[in-house]
Design an enzyme around this catalytic site. Structure first.
Site, PDB file in Angstrom:
ATOM      1  N   CYS A   1      -6.369  -1.650 -10.715  1.00 54.98           N
ATOM      2  CA  CYS A   1      -7.083  -1.110  -9.558  1.00 54.98           C
ATOM      3  C   CYS A   1      -6.591   0.293  -9.196  1.00 54.98           C
ATOM      4  O   CYS A   1      -7.132   0.926  -8.301  1.00 54.98           O
ATOM      5  CB  CYS A   1      -6.979  -2.039  -8.361  1.00 54.98           C
ATOM      6  SG  CYS A   1      -5.384  -2.005  -7.538  1.00 54.98           S
TER       7      CYS A   1
ATOM      8  N   GLY B   1      14.959 -15.581  14.627  1.00 52.54           N
ATOM      9  CA  GLY B   1      15.961 -15.475  13.570  1.00 52.54           C
ATOM     10  C   GLY B   1      16.955 -16.607  13.547  1.00 52.54           C
ATOM     11  O   GLY B   1      17.711 -16.746  12.595  1.00 52.54           O
TER      12      GLY B   1
ATOM     13  N   CYS C   1      -1.104   0.601 -10.207  1.00 47.42           N
ATOM     14  CA  CYS C   1      -1.663  -0.616 -10.805  1.00 47.42           C
ATOM     15  C   CYS C   1      -2.612  -0.233 -11.951  1.00 47.42           C
ATOM     16  O   CYS C   1      -3.438   0.656 -11.802  1.00 47.42           O
ATOM     17  CB  CYS C   1      -2.408  -1.413  -9.742  1.00 47.42           C
ATOM     18  SG  CYS C   1      -3.293  -2.831 -10.419  1.00 47.42           S
TER      19      CYS C   1
END
Lengths: 288, 258
Positions: free
Chosen positions: A241, A29, A238
């Site tokens: 799909c 980080g 979606c």
């Protein structure tokens, strides 16, 4: 690929970048400064990510490049071509086959493995930048873990919008120490940062910073006790799909208010369609 | 009451190259006491305040603060994180110009809540409640909690700065010309408010000002500075009513009488 060293950058430059990467991995980080080079593409197109990818590539690697989840948009196509030309490595659009994935603004839907490196393109690496303009001061704040200001930003969000409205580049705390900007990925992807088996590297070319989240590192999204972090997405499945759980793009289809929601991760969507999954607007159903 | 001073300043000296900022200043501040520091511009009072509050590094001297956990400690020898922690828990600093002490791009509520969040408050509802409470205590309408400080008048900004500083319940407040730049009636209200808060919370305070009326109202004790040195100190009324040093006499006599 004559006229270029392998992967465009010379070996000394790659060595310098690898040193920065190693330091970044050692201090998860933490933003490591590095001597960013001019690349043959404009700033904002992923110069930081490209340099990190170039430093990590070996001739045996298979590269995948994502731009907002898609493999076939300008940024992805041009960076993929760049490395095909300068490094001659194999490229793929399939997440599972790639060993190095350079990404802009998304984490793939498919779970990553320990054999993969995910390279993020970062425009502004400093999460405190818009709260505290002085670089000297933000560095001191990181050094002293003086992160109260980050919560002031979230407080302002709730005061103004009734909820934490930050939807991308949502600040996270890495391994309980550094607050980090996860690059402009949607906050839907934030949970995937944590405890990932893959190595995650972040490169910011213009700002000359590299940072890293090593495998199996704890990454926590900042929040309030009474306004907990929520990985949000459009409340649809979606249309191609039928996946109810993937991150979606909204596509306007006509000027009558028609719209469809499709997976932002094109490889994920194509894989599911190939496996026989169908959505509301799939071509087969539309033909019937 | 306790027999350790809350703040003990010992022989503080700060020079800017060959010029003297302040030199050889020592005093003790007891819990609940308000100390005024007066003097003309350039007399070293702001330098002294900066050295005490840890904004400036003095060349020599000690600033010993009676901390809650560890008793008296030299603030100047503390590590930076400890000093910052002190700076947002037990200490408060009110700037002359509210723009230096406030975040102008952050709402009033966020400004008040910042210190709470910096010491680990993570409950939005409670932070907001504390902010609302404090806005009311400094006489700012709670309905303005989401307004930005730039939409506030000068007096309101100063009151907001005070709320922001006092929200963590500090024990020691440094004030640098808290009423500077405000008109007389607004000054009077602010002084009234400050006096109430100081008495009610049992605060100790160090107030730097060039305005003798301010110290007359607020301070228990008074220090007069000239050319970086303390030339006279004592109880406020005593110093103002019976000044001994020539400069203090000049200072007191130069106040305009209405």
């Amino acid at each position: 690929m004559s006229g270029f060293n392998f992967a465009y950058l010379d070996e000394q430059t790659k060595r310098m970048i690898r040193r920065a990467i190693l330091k970044g991995v050692a201090v998860p980080g933490y933003q490591v400064p590095f001597a960013s080079r001019e690349m043959p593409m404009p700033y904002g197109w992923g110069t930081g990510g490209v340099q990190v990818t170039a430093a990590c590539l070996t001739p045996d690697d298979t590269l995948k490049v994502i731009d907002q989840g898609a493999d076939d948009t300008t940024n992805a196509v041009s960076i993929r071509k760049f490395f095909q030309r300068t490094a001659g490595v194999a490229v793929t659009e399939r997440t599972a086959e790639a060993t190095i994935i350079q990404t802009r603004h998304r984490i793939p839907e498919a779970a990553l493995t320990a054999d993969q490196i995910l390279v993020y393109q970062v425009p502004i690496p400093e999460p405190l930048r818009f709260l505290e303009p002085r670089e000297t001061e933000t560095r001191r704040m990181h050094a002293l873990q003086d992160y109260g200001l980050m919560h002031v930003k979230l407080y302002e969000d709730i005061a103004r919008n009734g909820a934490i409205a930050t939807a991308y580049a949502y600040p996270v705390k890495v391994e309980g120490r550094y607050v980090m900007d996860p690059s402009p990925i949607p906050k839907f992807d934030n949970p995937k940062l944590s405890n990932s088996p893959a190595l995650q590297l972040f490169g910011a070319g213009r700002e000359q910073r590299i940072y890293a989240v090593p495998p199996f590192t704890q990454v926590v999204s900042l929040d309030f006790d009474d306004y907990p972090f929520e990985a949000s997405k459009a409340p649809h499945a979606c249309d191609l799909c039928g996946d109810p759980g993937s991150y979606l793009d909204e596509v306007i289809t006509d000027d009558q208010g028609g719209r469809m929601f499709v997976c932002s991760d094109t490889d994920h969507c194509a894989t599911r369609q190939a496996a026989g999954h169908r959505g509301r607007l799939s071509p087969m159903e539309a033909a019937q | 009451m306790s027999d350790t001073p809350l703040l003990s300043v010992q022989d503080i000296t700060k020079t800017y190259g060959a010029r003297i900022g302040c030199t050889g200043v020592s005093f003790d501040l007891w819990p609940g006491e308000v100390m005024g520091i007066v003097g003309e511009s350039g007399s070293g009072k702001s330098t002294l305040l900066g050295c005490m509050a840890g904004h400036l590094a003095p060349d020599s001297g000690r600033v010993v603060f009676d901390t809650r956990d560890a008793g008296p400690r030299d603030v100047l020898a503390m590590r930076e994180p400890e000093r910052r922690m002190l700076g947002r828990t037990d200490w408060a600093f009110v700037h002359q110009n509210p723009r230096d002490g406030l975040r102008m791009g952050v709402s009033a509520g966020g400004n008040v809540g910042e210190r709470l969040m910096a010491v680990g408050a993570r409950h939005y509802g409670q932070i907001r409640e504390a902010a609302t409470d404090w806005l009311q205590r400094v006489e700012i309408d709670a309905g303005r909690i989401d307004d930005k400080p730039r939409q506030f008048s000068g007096g309101m900004q100063q009151r907001l700065q005070i709320a922001r500083n006092l929200v963590t319940g500090p024990r020691l407040v440094f004030m640098d010309e808290p009423t500077g730049g405000l008109d007389v009636s607004v000054q009077a209200r602010l002084l009234d408010l400050l006096r109430g808060l100081v008495r009610q919370m049992g605060l100790s305070a160090v107030i730097v000002t060039h305005d003798l009326a301010v110290v007359r109202l607020l301070a228990d004790r008074l220090m007069v500075m000239k050319d970086g040195r303390v030339i006279e100190q004592g109880l406020t009324d005593q110093v103002l009513d019976d000044p001994q040093h020539a400069y203090t006499q000049l200072l007191v006599s130069s106040v305009l009488q209405v």
